[in-house]
Design a protein around this motif. Structure first.
Motif, PDB file in Angstrom:
ATOM      1  N   VAL A 122       0.829  -1.207   0.000  1.00 47.22           N
ATOM      2  CA  VAL A 122       0.000   0.000   0.000  1.00 47.22           C
ATOM      3  C   VAL A 122       0.862   1.254   0.000  1.00 47.22           C
ATOM      4  O   VAL A 122       0.556   2.239  -0.686  1.00 47.22           O
ATOM      5  CB  VAL A 122      -0.941  -0.009   1.226  1.00 47.22           C
ATOM      6  CG1 VAL A 122      -1.731   1.299   1.304  1.00 47.22           C
ATOM      7  CG2 VAL A 122      -1.899  -1.188   1.155  1.00 47.22           C
ATOM      8  N   ASP A 123       1.950   1.239   0.767  1.00 46.30           N
ATOM      9  CA  ASP A 123       2.818   2.419   0.821  1.00 46.30           C
ATOM     10  C   ASP A 123       3.388   2.748  -0.554  1.00 46.30           C
ATOM     11  O   ASP A 123       3.491   3.917  -0.942  1.00 46.30           O
ATOM     12  CB  ASP A 123       3.966   2.190   1.814  1.00 46.30           C
ATOM     13  CG  ASP A 123       3.482   2.148   3.253  1.00 46.30           C
ATOM     14  OD1 ASP A 123       2.374   2.647   3.515  1.00 46.30           O
ATOM     15  OD2 ASP A 123       4.216   1.607   4.106  1.00 46.30           O
ATOM     16  N   GLN A 124       3.774   1.703  -1.297  1.00 54.50           N
ATOM     17  CA  GLN A 124       4.314   1.916  -2.640  1.00 54.50           C
ATOM     18  C   GLN A 124       3.246   2.478  -3.575  1.00 54.50           C
ATOM     19  O   GLN A 124       3.523   3.338  -4.414  1.00 54.50           O
ATOM     20  CB  GLN A 124       4.876   0.602  -3.200  1.00 54.50           C
ATOM     21  CG  GLN A 124       6.198   0.173  -2.590  1.00 54.50           C
ATOM     22  CD  GLN A 124       6.038  -0.291  -1.155  1.00 54.50           C
ATOM     23  OE1 GLN A 124       5.004  -0.831  -0.790  1.00 54.50           O
ATOM     24  NE2 GLN A 124       7.067  -0.079  -0.349  1.00 54.50           N
ATOM     25  N   GLU A 125       2.014   1.968  -3.426  1.00 57.40           N
ATOM     26  CA  GLU A 125       0.924   2.478  -4.252  1.00 57.40           C
ATOM     27  C   GLU A 125       0.677   3.952  -3.961  1.00 57.40           C
ATOM     28  O   GLU A 125       0.525   4.768  -4.872  1.00 57.40           O
ATOM     29  CB  GLU A 125      -0.352   1.666  -3.982  1.00 57.40           C
ATOM     30  CG  GLU A 125      -0.260   0.199  -4.361  1.00 57.40           C
ATOM     31  CD  GLU A 125      -0.271  -0.015  -5.847  1.00 57.40           C
ATOM     32  OE1 GLU A 125      -0.638   0.920  -6.586  1.00 57.40           O
ATOM     33  OE2 GLU A 125       0.086  -1.122  -6.290  1.00 57.40           O
ATOM     34  N   HIS A 126       0.651   4.306  -2.693  1.00 60.34           N
ATOM     35  CA  HIS A 126       0.435   5.706  -2.333  1.00 60.34           C
ATOM     36  C   HIS A 126       1.600   6.585  -2.773  1.00 60.34           C
ATOM     37  O   HIS A 126       1.426   7.782  -3.022  1.00 60.34           O
ATOM     38  CB  HIS A 126       0.243   5.825  -0.806  1.00 60.34           C
ATOM     39  CG  HIS A 126      -1.072   5.286  -0.345  1.00 60.34           C
ATOM     40  ND1 HIS A 126      -1.396   5.115   0.988  1.00 60.34           N
ATOM     41  CD2 HIS A 126      -2.157   4.867  -1.044  1.00 60.34           C
ATOM     42  CE1 HIS A 126      -2.623   4.625   1.080  1.00 60.34           C
ATOM     43  NE2 HIS A 126      -3.103   4.461  -0.141  1.00 60.34           N
ATOM     44  N   GLY A 127       2.786   5.997  -2.851  1.00 60.84           N
ATOM     45  CA  GLY A 127       3.952   6.754  -3.299  1.00 60.84           C
ATOM     46  C   GLY A 127       4.013   6.944  -4.801  1.00 60.84           C
ATOM     47  O   GLY A 127       4.920   7.611  -5.308  1.00 60.84           O
ATOM     48  N   GLY A 128       3.066   6.339  -5.512  1.00 57.80           N
ATOM     49  CA  GLY A 128       2.988   6.551  -6.965  1.00 57.80           C
ATOM     50  C   GLY A 128       3.792   5.571  -7.784  1.00 57.80           C
ATOM     51  O   GLY A 128       4.268   5.915  -8.870  1.00 57.80           O
ATOM     52  N   ILE A 129       3.942   4.317  -7.327  1.00 58.72           N
ATOM     53  CA  ILE A 129       4.772   3.369  -8.053  1.00 58.72           C
ATOM     54  C   ILE A 129       4.235   3.093  -9.457  1.00 58.72           C
ATOM     55  O   ILE A 129       5.008   2.952 -10.413  1.00 58.72           O
ATOM     56  CB  ILE A 129       4.935   2.053  -7.254  1.00 58.72           C
ATOM     57  CG1 ILE A 129       5.992   1.167  -7.909  1.00 58.72           C
ATOM     58  CG2 ILE A 129       3.605   1.321  -7.133  1.00 58.72           C
ATOM     59  CD1 ILE A 129       6.354  -0.050  -7.083  1.00 58.72           C
ATOM     60  N   ILE A 130       2.914   3.049  -9.597  1.00 56.29           N
ATOM     61  CA  ILE A 130       2.339   2.797 -10.919  1.00 56.29           C
ATOM     62  C   ILE A 130       2.553   3.999 -11.837  1.00 56.29           C
ATOM     63  O   ILE A 130       2.907   3.860 -13.006  1.00 56.29           O
ATOM     64  CB  ILE A 130       0.845   2.460 -10.788  1.00 56.29           C
ATOM     65  CG1 ILE A 130       0.675   1.143 -10.029  1.00 56.29           C
ATOM     66  CG2 ILE A 130       0.191   2.373 -12.166  1.00 56.29           C
ATOM     67  CD1 ILE A 130      -0.765   0.735  -9.822  1.00 56.29           C
ATOM     68  N   ARG A 131       2.379   5.194 -11.272  1.00 57.48           N
ATOM     69  CA  ARG A 131       2.590   6.411 -12.073  1.00 57.48           C
ATOM     70  C   ARG A 131       4.043   6.516 -12.519  1.00 57.48           C
ATOM     71  O   ARG A 131       4.326   6.840 -13.674  1.00 57.48           O
ATOM     72  CB  ARG A 131       2.193   7.631 -11.238  1.00 57.48           C
ATOM     73  CG  ARG A 131       2.512   8.974 -11.883  1.00 57.48           C
ATOM     74  CD  ARG A 131       1.839  10.098 -11.114  1.00 57.48           C
ATOM     75  NE  ARG A 131       2.128  10.048  -9.692  1.00 57.48           N
ATOM     76  CZ  ARG A 131       3.211  10.603  -9.141  1.00 57.48           C
ATOM     77  NH1 ARG A 131       4.089  11.240  -9.909  1.00 57.48           N
ATOM     78  NH2 ARG A 131       3.419  10.538  -7.847  1.00 57.48           N
ATOM     79  N   HIS A 132       4.962   6.253 -11.605  1.00 59.77           N
ATOM     80  CA  HIS A 132       6.378   6.331 -11.961  1.00 59.77           C
ATOM     81  C   HIS A 132       6.759   5.229 -12.946  1.00 59.77           C
ATOM     82  O   HIS A 132       7.553   5.453 -13.865  1.00 59.77           O
ATOM     83  CB  HIS A 132       7.239   6.229 -10.708  1.00 59.77           C
ATOM     84  CG  HIS A 132       7.091   7.377  -9.767  1.00 59.77           C
ATOM     85  ND1 HIS A 132       7.197   8.695 -10.183  1.00 59.77           N
ATOM     86  CD2 HIS A 132       6.816   7.430  -8.436  1.00 59.77           C
ATOM     87  CE1 HIS A 132       7.008   9.506  -9.147  1.00 59.77           C
ATOM     88  NE2 HIS A 132       6.773   8.764  -8.077  1.00 59.77           N
ATOM     89  N   GLY A 133       6.196   4.039 -12.759  1.00 61.22           N
ATOM     90  CA  GLY A 133       6.487   2.940 -13.674  1.00 61.22           C
ATOM     91  C   GLY A 133       5.937   3.174 -15.063  1.00 61.22           C
ATOM     92  O   GLY A 133       6.486   2.679 -16.053  1.00 61.22           O
TER      93      GLY A 133
END
Length: 268
Positions: A122-133
């Motif tokens: 969840v922390d990675q999702e909130h940090g924008g991992i999909i947007r950055h990827g």
């Protein structure tokens, strides 16, 4: 027997057909019947409405599906309207700037993917991992220069897809005999797919290791990837340099046209 004309209120007309519309809509909303869902559950599978994106047991086939979707979507930016909606859980897929710079100056892009996967959570999702990827993924998919991508060691999940995978449009992609290409690492995949069996086993750790070995030898080996598209061939590591040089020479005249448009709309 009378037949309603088109546009009339008869059973064959517009009003009659419109009156029938709620029934199929309700059926689509409910999804498959109870018997179909039970049959899927009996096989240890979920229905489509119950999936969290790609399933680990689908292996590289899931990666190929994701990559192909990303590629077609990128090509269609600015050509057709696109709207993305994620109504529930979904598996998500410095390189972005490099790829776009190479493409702008007509330089071939050579990527050496060795991705152990994105760190889930969840922390990675909130940090924008999909947007950055999505940024390097867009950069690769929109590039028209030669794109060469020999896999190094491991290529897992969405992280592999965004490092110029075959399904996103890389020209030649090779694996080597010791490489592993899959939706997830063998240890994590075994723990996810056989979670209940492992938890109830007399020797959970032994079962987990055995299932991880089965996944590694059955789905993650490079010949499986080469046979299903994510890799064009399996090469001898000692010949990597020669294969790169030969491929660059072959692709010197590559021409990849793009749809007529002003420009794309990169992820922000």
């Amino acid at each position: 027997m009378s037949v309603g004309r088109a546009g009339s209120g008869g059973p064959g007309g517009t009003r009659g057909r419109a009156a029938e519309l709620p029934a199929p809509r309700e059926q689509a909303r409910r999804g498959p019947g109870g018997r179909a869902a039970e049959a899927q559950h009996a096989k240890g599978e979920l229905t489509a409405r119950e999936g969290a994106g790609a399933r680990v047991r689908e292996g590289v086939s899931a990666l190929a599906g994701h990559g192909g979707t990303f590629r077609r979507s990128t090509r269609a930016f600015g050509v057709v309207p696109q709207t993305g909606v994620v109504p529930g859980p979904c598996a998500g897929g410095a390189a972005c700037r490099s790829a776009r710079t190479c493409d702008a100056f007509d330089l071939p892009i050579v990527t050496l993917p060795g991705a152990p996967g994105f760190l889930p959570g969840v922390d990675q999702e909130h940090g924008g991992i999909i947007r950055h990827g999505a940024k390097p993924l867009y950069a690769y998919c929109s590039a028209t220069v030669p794109r060469i991508s020999p896999i190094l060691r491991t290529a897992y999940g969405g992280a592999y897809a965004v490092t110029d995978s075959r399904s996103t449009g890389a020209d030649p992609t090779w694996a080597r005999p010791a490489d592993e290409t899959a939706a997830r690492g063998a240890e994590g995949a075994a723990g996810a797919v056989f979670r209940r069996r492992i938890a109830g086993a007399e020797t959970p750790e032994a079962l987990r290791r055995r299932k991880a070995k089965e996944y590694r030898t059955g789905l993650a080996h490079p010949y499986y990837a080469a046979g299903r598209g994510p890799a064009d061939d399996v090469i001898d590591p000692a010949g990597t340099r020669g294969v790169l040089i030969a491929s660059l020479a072959t692709l010197r005249s590559k021409h990849a046209g793009l749809p007529s448009r002003r420009h794309g709309n990169p992820p922000q």
